[in-house]
Design an enzyme around this catalytic site. Structure first.
Site, PDB file in Angstrom:
ATOM      1  CG  HIS A 246      10.331  16.488  14.118  1.00  0.00           C
ATOM      2  ND1 HIS A 246       9.637  15.726  15.015  1.00  0.00           N
ATOM      3  CD2 HIS A 246       9.407  17.198  13.411  1.00  0.00           C
ATOM      4  CE1 HIS A 246       8.332  15.959  14.858  1.00  0.00           C
ATOM      5  NE2 HIS A 246       8.180  16.850  13.903  1.00  0.00           N
TER       6      HIS A 246
HETATM    7  C1  BDR Z   1      10.537  14.285  10.166  1.00  0.00           C
HETATM    8  O1  BDR Z   1       9.813  14.332   8.946  1.00  0.00           O
HETATM    9  C2  BDR Z   1      10.140  15.491   8.230  1.00  0.00           C
HETATM   10  O2  BDR Z   1       8.992  16.094   7.756  1.00  0.00           O
HETATM   11  C3  BDR Z   1      10.931  16.375   9.155  1.00  0.00           C
HETATM   12  O3  BDR Z   1      11.917  17.099   8.447  1.00  0.00           O
HETATM   13  C4  BDR Z   1      11.549  15.402  10.118  1.00  0.00           C
HETATM   14  O4  BDR Z   1      12.786  14.912   9.639  1.00  0.00           O
HETATM   15  C5  BDR Z   1       9.550  14.378  11.315  1.00  0.00           C
HETATM   16  O5  BDR Z   1       8.631  13.337  11.258  1.00  0.00           O
END
Ligand code: BDR
Ligand code: CA
Length: 310
Positions: A246
């Site tokens: 992500h």
């Molecule tokens: C996002 O949520 C967090 O847990 C991760 O770091 C990322 O930024 C993904 O949904």
């Protein structure tokens, strides 16, 4: 060629760790500072993780500024809601936010609040600064509220958050970062600032698979700690066969926006009720939010690995 000036607003966080190392390693990025928000763990833990990582990477000159714990915390929610949220984040990121241990920090956070740093950097670098929030949007919304002129000062925001055409990952409707502070997210999305939105639409399936043990093969400190982290994640979560990139994709979007197909939208966020945290997008050629709707996954992974191996 002049470097791209960014502030990384982060809540490290396993995938944040990869994104931070990318920003530190890229020769094209000038990381002006890291501003910290609570999210994947408490603000205290996320701050500590950021300082420890800079210590480990031998990049102690990068300043760290403490921000806000984010809206979803012990005092703002019911104990039941907070417990449910906490067990979700512990499952993904562990108790402290990271599935890898790092040295104790040899540096301290700076005295200025993250929000004030964001404002002063934006003013000092008018038209040049890119904000890269990869956690809940609390600090960014607070900066816009405190200094509305920031809208004209920042060049763009590249953010990780939301799920426009796909389901969420915390609830059926909401992606984690938006879920943590939907009001802040709504303010940022509707601010009129040009946004590149890297949501679950492009990040969830761009992932390192359990069997891809050779995705990173170099021996730099960054690559070593990431290999260790992926190894621990796959051991600790036996039914998880992929690790979504992500936050790394969000940093990649600053360097290689051409790997992503963007479509202009108006985006708003549902701020309460069972759909709280849902990002609603309406296609609008004049909209200010460019939503990543498609990505060249293979090339993105190659580029991320390349940057990490610098
Ligand atoms: C996002 O949520 C967090 O847990 C991760 O770091 C990322 O930024 C993904 O949904
Ligand atoms: Ca994050």
């Amino acid at each position: 060629m002049s470097k791209i000036k960014i502030i990384l607003d982060t809540d490290p966080g396993n995938d944040d760790l990869l994104a931070i190392i990318m920003a530190l390693k890229s020769e094209l990025i000038d990381i002006r500072g890291m501003t910290i928000v609570g999210g994947n763990a408490s603000l205290e833990n996320t701050t500590n993780n950021a300082l420890s990582l800079l210590t480990y990477m031998n990049r102690v000159e990068v300043p760290v500024y403490i921000g806000d714990p984010s809206a979803l915390n012990e005092s703002s929610t019911s104990p039941e809601e907070f417990d449910e949220f906490k067990s979700h984040r512990i499952e993904i990121h562990g108790e402290t936010g990271l599935h890898v241990s790092l040295p104790s920090p040899s540096i301290e956070p700076r005295k200025i609040h993250a929000v004030d740093f964001i404002i002063s950097e934006a003013e000092a670098n008018k038209g040049e600064l890119i904000l890269v929030p990869i956690g809940p949007l609390t600090n960014i919304a607070m900066a816009i509220k405190k200094e509305p002129n920031i809208k004209d000062w920042v060049k763009r925001i590249h953010l990780m958050g939301g799920a426009v055409n796909v389901p969420g990952n915390v609830t059926e409707h909401a992606e984690f970062n938006i879920y943590c502070d939907p009001v802040a997210a709504n303010e940022v999305m509707s601010s009129g600032i040009g946004i590149k939105l890297c949501g679950l639409d492009i990040t969830r399936n761009t992932s390192v698979k359990r069997e891809e043990t050779d995705w990173l093969h170099g021996n730099s400190p960054g690559e070593k700690v990431i290999r260790q982290l992926l190894d621990t994640v796959f051991k600790k979560i036996p039914d998880r066969n992929y690790f979504s990139l992500h936050d790394p994709i969000t940093v990649l979007s600053v360097l290689h926006p051409e790997l992503i197909e963007w479509e202009l939208f108006d985006v708003s966020v549902i701020c309460n009720g069972p759909e709280s945290g849902k990002t609603l997008g309406t296609v609008n050629a004049g909209g200010s939010v460019a939503v990543g709707v498609n990505i060249d996954q293979d090339l993105a992974k190659i580029k991320i690995a390349e940057i990490l191996s610098n």
